[in-house]
Design a protein around this motif. Structure first.
Motif, short mmCIF file in Angstrom:
data_model
loop_
_atom_site.label_atom_id
_atom_site.label_comp_id
_atom_site.label_asym_id
_atom_site.label_seq_id
_atom_site.Cartn_x
_atom_site.Cartn_y
_atom_site.Cartn_z
N GLU A 189 46.37 47.34 48.68
CA GLU A 189 46.12 47.94 47.38
C GLU A 189 45.44 46.94 46.46
N MET A 190 45.97 45.71 46.54
CA MET A 190 45.36 44.69 45.70
C MET A 190 43.91 44.43 46.11
N GLU A 191 43.70 44.46 47.40
CA GLU A 191 42.35 44.28 47.92
C GLU A 191 41.44 45.37 47.35
N MET A 192 41.98 46.57 47.32
CA MET A 192 41.24 47.71 46.76
C MET A 192 40.83 47.43 45.34
N GLU A 193 41.83 46.97 44.58
CA GLU A 193 41.54 46.70 43.17
C GLU A 193 40.41 45.70 43.05
N LEU B 52 38.16 45.02 45.22
CA LEU B 52 36.89 45.60 45.66
C LEU B 52 36.30 46.49 44.58
N LYS B 53 37.21 47.23 43.93
CA LYS B 53 36.72 48.11 42.85
C LYS B 53 36.01 47.28 41.80
N GLN B 54 36.72 46.17 41.43
CA GLN B 54 36.12 45.31 40.41
C GLN B 54 34.76 44.81 40.88
N ASP B 55 34.75 44.38 42.13
CA ASP B 55 33.49 43.88 42.69
C ASP B 55 32.42 44.97 42.65
N GLN C 239 26.87 47.19 38.03
CA GLN C 239 26.23 46.72 36.80
C GLN C 239 24.97 45.92 37.14
N MET C 240 25.20 45.05 38.11
CA MET C 240 24.10 44.20 38.53
C MET C 240 22.93 45.05 39.00
N THR D 84 44.09 38.34 31.84
CA THR D 84 42.92 38.79 32.60
C THR D 84 43.10 40.22 33.06
N THR D 85 42.02 40.82 33.48
CA THR D 85 42.12 42.19 33.97
C THR D 85 42.27 42.21 35.48
N MET D 86 41.99 41.10 36.11
CA MET D 86 42.12 41.07 37.56
C MET D 86 43.60 41.14 37.94
N PRO D 87 43.99 42.10 38.74
CA PRO D 87 45.42 42.27 39.02
C PRO D 87 46.00 41.08 39.78
#
Lengths: 445, 906
Positions: free
Chosen positions: A400-404, A406-409, A415-416, B122-125
């Motif tokens: 799940e954290m990985e997902m988060e 990845l989402k951020q990425d 944006q890029m 930060t927003t990073m979990p």
């Protein structure tokens, strides 16, 4: 704090209380005329004594409870018969009392319920004592018998109906009334020592149920105290001597049928004895109202306490907690202030046969003073837990954290990409413009 | 990048720069400041100056920040462990800590905290998670001043994570954990109670919300933990939400689908809940609610499986205590929901609910509680009985109403239910203690009934443990009741050996025949030989009759051990010999299986062969020790086993065997050491005149008042004297047994000069001492002096003491002499070594004659030789004897009843 408690039959002196080590007199508990063996400390929580008053030629008898901190008895109970000897088990949850009719009463302290009453002897019960593990009760009687009762048998209605005798053993070698009974340590291998008006002390084996030794004394022994190592026992006699008799001393060449020695400084009869555990002190009470503390080794008197004019007939050595209200939480302290006393209710007069369901419940205190100290801090534990999860890739939380992440990425790259797109478009437009403009100018040229 | 080793581990810095660091310290101690950071060395790994440095390095280089990514989570655990090992956050200064170091540490900690704050924002979990977790660690590790200063800031920083419904699960779990740690720490400061309870109140609502809204077990777990912390540390904050907490937990408990671990945690929380109110009423109500629910679930599950009487009994007891039943657990709405669901749900979930709730009951009984509570013992026991009596068999009449599938469902879950009801029984026994007495017979009946039917090993192990608890708590009286049942079952469970053993130990049904057989092999070697022969054959047996699992056999052995401990000597004749031979056989077997043990332990990792061996030896030791009347029959074999076990160095077995050998040594050389040394230092007069003693012995035996400082030599001498006295006894037994008349002891002495020498030097009383002195050729001058001395002050203290015993200094090593005495003497000595019982018996039964003769004998000897005796005869000793003898004669001797020389007088 180890204290010595002494009471007398006269009732004027009440119950005297002295610190065994400093000798300082403590609170004196009032209005008590106790019979012999009638004073007990119930689990070191409070003090109980049977008491009989001769008032208006009418003998009323009662059981009194004192809390350690108050001189007046706080709880009075009036059993059906006048109880003389009292005994409490070590944890202070049951009180047993012996009656002149030969009955033994057993009460639950917490509720005051009379749990059992049974006919134990043909004549009055003179002394009662619980065994080391509290599962046996030993009683001595005016008819000279000493009986050992298993409390389980007493409570098991089914088996006690089947059995011919309620008792486990009945020793009837004493020819006259039993004056004192003590039991040593050792579970089922314990020894019982009894004294009697017939001027003997007898040592019984619990495991075998037989008489081991008979010791004849020059005068009547009223009280016995065991040396904690059970090497010898001390016997207080009516002629004022304290005899030392062999119990476990094979090595001593015994003279005079097991009596090793005697010492005396009492002018009058020695009525009660107790042994103070910490410093090998023997404490004796005498008919002259004095309590003497002896160094058991040197047999010198270390202290003397003056109790009363009348005879001292009970001595207890009790290790008292400094203050019982210390350990309790604020909640109880508040409630105990309201209730005034935290002594149990008075003992019931009769067992209530109709209300058979009353013994469906038992009041107990849970956990006592024991506080469970768990390793309560968990965040470092949580960290290591999750790190483990991270390492075992694929677990829910980690992925799940990985997902988060990845989402951020993804967002970042979006944006890029947009930016690039924009730049590209700008560039494109610019180029188109340039091209077009260049064409126009060339055309113009 | 994070995999690099920390540059400043103490070792490397020390080894590289030891010399420099020394000089740096010298500089520092001289008051010079060492200017550059790079060479600011510290003393060693205990030096305070080292800590701020390491903390700074950790913060700077190893913690993620907003910009640098957090790539390696295992780095985090490294940081935590470093912080804990070196207590980097503790800021513990001593008087001598230089102010510069204090400053450095404080600033390092501040930068550590700043880094954590920035991570939290930060927003990073993942970074957020790191920040929250480290804040929790900081709550645990930091100093009191720091904590009190900034706990409210930390609380404010953590609270949003609990409240926000969005956000990663991981972050919320960490927030719960850190919040819980914060409150645990806060509960240690009762002074700021007001502030801290106002904080705790704010947390309850969000936590409950998490419990009800979220769908992840990890979050429930963390939320329940936080609730438990609040209940125990800040009961006040829960009190207003009591009902909602109850219903939230009850819902989770009953809705099913949670893992077993989670269910246990929820049960734990539910059991704690009444503590938040802390009064008797709420405990009872909670107990009542749970029991009602258990009963309902059971009634649904057991429908058609049990007799109605038990159900009716339990329901009647439930209704008894109060007229108005309390509302059901978790409120009416929940109850209705659960009720509706229950009609549809399977038997399995009903029964698993029941066992979780019973677990909760057990916790309520064993957890501490601030006030006394009223426990419905009878009801609890009836409930236990109700469950244990259901075994899944269908009564004839309900056959048509139940499908085989239903029966299958129930039977698959029954063992779990039985196991949890046995656990509840254990909890009842534990909490009731001595107050169980009125119910003990009932419990025994339940146990005996269940023992007969129970077959699953796990359940039998539990029953055994309940039995052990009963035996140990309730003592001898209980043992008399339970003995037969324990013996029967233990024999059955340990029966594999029985089969091998060619029938030394038959089952319980053929008691008498077994004992007859036992008698035939009255010598131990015979029966053991038979066992050895049988050993080879027995290997085949297990194939059609599988061995009970080792853990079950261990439980059976432990229960036997408890039984023998409590009641090994009381009315144990019917079973004692059987148990003893069984135990020695098992113990010997366990040593034989040694090599097989390895492969077996792979198959049964829970309890392996060495555990069994240990249990067997423990039981064996207890069986040796609890003999009261006769010498343990298998003592020599047992001793050999213990010796062998002791050689297995480094194992628990070796530890235990060493302990066992020490214990048995006391059995072999029995000693009854007096608390007060009556016999040999019984010279109260010597005490009184200890000055005199000081002159001659240069030591004092006791302080004037207080604990007697018994010098060790007293004990030595007591033991020694008893040995020597056995020589005396030998004389006496010679007196009795041989046909010498007239002067038996004289004759004996004349024949055996060695015995004489024993006697002379043994010295148990003053008369013999005078002998010693009289034969001055063998005596040292010192002795002479002492005796004279004693005599001197004896005359001072007339009429005070009765008998003077010798000061034991002179009893030296005469044991070999005793052993080399005449044959007869030797025999009786050795007899006495084995059974101390005869000693007092002889004394008692021959008291009169013994006394008389000893006085006579001594008198003769003394008068033969020297006039010293006459000197003492003027003193009180002789007078006392003379005075006492007539008294002794005057009494009827037959008072001594038991004359059996084999029995023991302890």
């Amino acid at each position: 704090m180890e204290v010595v408690l002494a009471s007398s039959s006269s009732g004027e002196g009440g119950i005297g209380c002295w610190d065994l080590h400093t000798g300082a007199e403590q609170l004196r508990y009032k209005s008590c005329a106790s019979p012999s063996h009638g004073l007990v400390a119930v689990g070191a929580r409070f003090l109980a004594s049977s008491s009989s008053h001769l008032r208006d030629s009418l003998a009323t008898s009662s059981l009194l409870f004192w809390s350690w901190s108050k001189p007046q008895p706080e709880v009075k109970s009036f059993p059906a018969e006048s109880i003389q000897p009292l005994a409490a088990n070590h944890s202070g949850t049951y009180i047993a009392g012996g009656a002149p009719s030969g009955h033994i009463y057993l009460w639950e302290v917490e509720t005051g319920r009379l749990l059992k009453k049974w006919r134990a002897h043909f004549r009055e019960v003179t002394c009662l004592v619980f065994s080391e593990d509290d599962s046996l009760l030993v009683s001595g009687s005016g008819d000279g018998s000493v009986r050992v009762w298993s409390l389980f048998m007493i409570f098991d209605d089914l088996r006690s109906q089947q059995a011919t005798n309620l008792y486990e053993y009945s020793f009837s070698e004493h020819t006259l009334s039993v004056t004192d009974v003590v039991i040593g340590i050792g579970g089922c291998n314990a020894n019982i020592v009894s004294a009697s008006l017939d001027r003997t002390c007898k040592v019984w084996s619990l495991s075998r149920g037989t008489l081991l030794r008979n010791i004849v004394f020059p005068s009547v022994i009223d009280s016995i105290a065991l040396d904690p190592a059970e090497h010898v026992f001390y016997a207080g006699s009516r002629d004022g001597k304290i005899f030392i008799a062999a119990l476990n001393t094979e090595s001593i060449v015994t003279h005079n049928y097991g009596i090793i020695d005697s010492f005396s400084n009492h002018s009058k009869s020695v009525t009660c004895l107790a042994y103070g555990m910490r410093e090998n002190l023997l404490i004796s009470g005498s008919e002259d109202g004095m309590v003497r503390v002896w160094n058991a080794k040197t047999r010198n008197i270390v202290r003397m306490f003056k109790h009363a004019k009348g005879p001292v007939n009970n001595i207890l050595v009790v290790r008292r907690e400094n203050d019982s209200s210390n350990h309790t939480s604020p909640i109880i302290q508040a409630s105990s202030k309201k209730q005034v006393s935290n002594l149990p209710p008075p003992l019931e007069k009769y067992a209530n046969p109709k209300d058979e369901d009353s013994n469906m419940k038992t009041i107990i205190s849970l956990g006592g003073g024991r506080r469970s100290v768990d390793p309560l801090y968990i965040s470092s534990h949580v960290i290591s837990n999750y790190i483990k999860q991270f390492q075992h890739e694929g677990s829910g939380a980690a992925s799940e954290m990985e997902m988060e992440k990845l989402k951020q990425d993804y967002q970042l790259s979006m944006q890029m990409a947009n930016q690039w797109k924009k730049m590209y478009e700008n560039l494109h437009q610019f180029c188109v413009k340039e091209l077009l403009d260049g064409g126009q100018t060339r055309n113009l040229d | 990048m994070l995999k690099t080793v920390f540059p400043l581990t103490p070792d490397s810095s020390l080894s590289l720069n030891a010399a420099v660091s020394d000089s740096a310290q010298i500089f520092r101690s001289l008051g010079f400041s060492v200017p550059t950071m790079a060479f600011d060395h510290f003393g060693n790994m205990y030096d305070v100056a080292f800590k701020p440095r390491l903390l700074l390095t950790l913060t700077r280089d190893h913690l993620p920040d907003e910009n640098s990514p957090f790539s390696n989570p295992s780095e985090l655990s490294n940081i935590v462990s470093l912080i804990k090992t070196h207590s980097l956050l503790s800021e513990s200064f001593t008087q001598s800590t230089p102010p510069k170091v204090m400053e450095a540490w404080k600033s390092a900690l501040t930068s550590w905290l700043n880094r954590i704050y920035s991570l939290l924002s930060t927003t990073m979990p993942d970074k957020c998670w790191v920040g929250i977790s480290l804040l929790g660690v900081t709550c645990e590790e930091c100093s009191s001043e720091r904590f009190l200063e900034s706990y409210s800031v930390w609380f404010q920083k953590l609270l949003p994570f609990l409240q926000s419904p969005s956000g990663s699960h991981l972050v919320r779990v960490a927030a719960c954990a850190s919040m819980s740690d914060l409150f645990v720490r806060l509960s240690g400061y009762p002074k700021i109670k007001k502030e801290s309870s106002s904080c705790s109140v704010k947390v309850v609502q969000p936590t409950l919300k998490m419990l009800s809204a979220e769908n992840s077990e990890a979050i429930w777990d963390a939320a329940v933990h936080l609730l438990c912390t609040l209940i125990t540390s800040f009961p006040f904050s829960i009190r207003n939400h009591y009902a909602s907490v109850e219903s939230a937990i009850a819902l989770k408990l009953l809705s099913g689908g949670s893992s077993l671990d989670m269910l246990k945690k929820l049960a734990h929380c539910l059991a704690l809940l009444p503590k938040s109110k802390g009064d008797e009423e709420s405990w009872s109500v909670m107990m009542q609610k749970i029991l009602v629910l258990v009963n309902n679930q059971l009634t649904l599950a057991f429908h058609g499986l049990e007799e109605d009487t038990m159900r009716i009994e339990v329901t009647r007891l439930l209704a008894l205590p109060r007229e108005v039943l309390p509302p059901p657990l978790g409120g009416y709405i929940l109850a209705e929901e659960v009720g509706n669901k229950a009609s549809k749900t399977s038997e399995q979930s009903l029964m698993s609910n029941a066992s979780t709730l019973m677990f909760c009951c057990g916790l309520m009984l064993t957890n501490s509680y601030p006030v006394k509570v009223n426990v419905p013992v009878r009801l609890l026991l009836a409930l236990v009985e109700r469950i244990l009596m259901v075994n899944g068999s269908l009564p004839q009449m309900s056959l048509p109403f139940m499908t085989a599938k239903q029966q299958e469902n129930i039977c698959s879950e029954l063992p779990v239910l039985h196991s949890s009801s046995l656990e509840l029984l254990t909890a009842i026994i534990k909490s009731m203690g001595s107050q169980l007495l009125p119910h003990a017979a009932y419990i025994v009946r339940i146990i005996t009934k269940y023992f007969k039917t129970c077959e699953l090993p796990e359940l039998r192990i539990k029953v055994y443990s309940v039995t052990r608890n009963l035996l140990i708590t309730m003592g001898v009286g209980m043992a008399l009741y339970l003995a037969q049942e324990v013996i029967n079952n233990a024999l059955a469970d340990l029966s594999s050996i029985e089969h091998k053993n060619g029938g030394i130990l038959n089952g319980s049904n053929s008691n008498t025949s077994a004992r007859h057989k036992k008698r035939k092999h009255s010598s131990t070697t015979a029966s053991l030989q038979e066992h050895n022969e049988g050993g080879g054959v027995g290997v085949e047996v297990p194939k059609n009759h599988p061995l009970p699992p080792i853990s079950l056999r261990i439980a059976a052995l432990e229960t036997l051990e408890a039984l023998v401990t409590v009641a090994g000597a009381l009315k144990s004749e019917p079973w004692r010999s059987k148990v003893d031979s069984l135990l020695i056989v098992i113990a010997m077997d366990s040593f034989k299986e040694g090599s097989v043990g390895e492969e077996k332990s792979v198959l049964e990792p829970a309890a392996n062969v060495t555990d069994l061996q240990l249990a067997a030896l423990r039981a064996l030791l207890v069986s040796f020790l609890s003999f009261a009347r006769v010498r343990p029959p298998y003592l020599s074999q047992g001793l050999e086993l213990f010796h062998r076990g002791k050689q297995q160095t480094g194992t628990k077995l070796a530890e235990f065997c060493a302990h066992a050998l020490l214990t048995l040594e006391v059995l072999i050389h029995p000693r009854a050491l007096p608390l007060v040394d009556y016999a040999y230092a019984n010279n109260n007069l010597l005490e009184a005149h200890s000055n005199l003693q000081h002159e001659y012995f240069g030591r004092s035996n006791s302080t004037p008042y207080g604990l007697p400082q018994v010098p060790p030599h007293d004990y030595d001498d007591d033991l020694c004297a008893r040995w020597l006295e056995n020589g005396n006894e030998a004389d006496e037994s010679l007196d009795k047994n041989t046909k010498y008349t007239g002067e038996p002891s004289e004759a004996c002495r004349a024949n055996n000069p060695e015995v004489l020498s024993i006697h002379v030097s043994s010295g148990t009383d003053i008369q013999e001492r005078t002998e010693t002195v009289s034969e001055a050729a063998t005596c040292a001058d010192v002795e002479m002096k002492t005796v004279e001395d004693e005599i001197n002050f004896k005359s001072d203290q007339q009429g005070e003491s009765v008998v003077q015993f010798q000061d034991p200094v002179f009893c030296t090593t005469n044991i070999p002499v005793a052993e080399t005495g005449s044959d007869v003497a030797d025999d009786s000595v050795s007899e006495k070594i084995f059974s101390d019982s005869t000693v007092p018996r002889n004394e008692a039964s021959h008291m009169e004659s013994g006394q008389g003769s000893s006085v006579n004998r001594d008198f003769k000897l003394a008068s033969q030789s020297n006039s010293l005796w006459k000197a003492t005869s003027g003193s009180n000793i002789f007078e006392e004897f003379v005075l006492q003898l007539p008294e002794a004669d005057g009494d009827d001797f037959p008072d001594i009843v038991d004359g059996d020389p084999d029995s023991d007088s302890e």
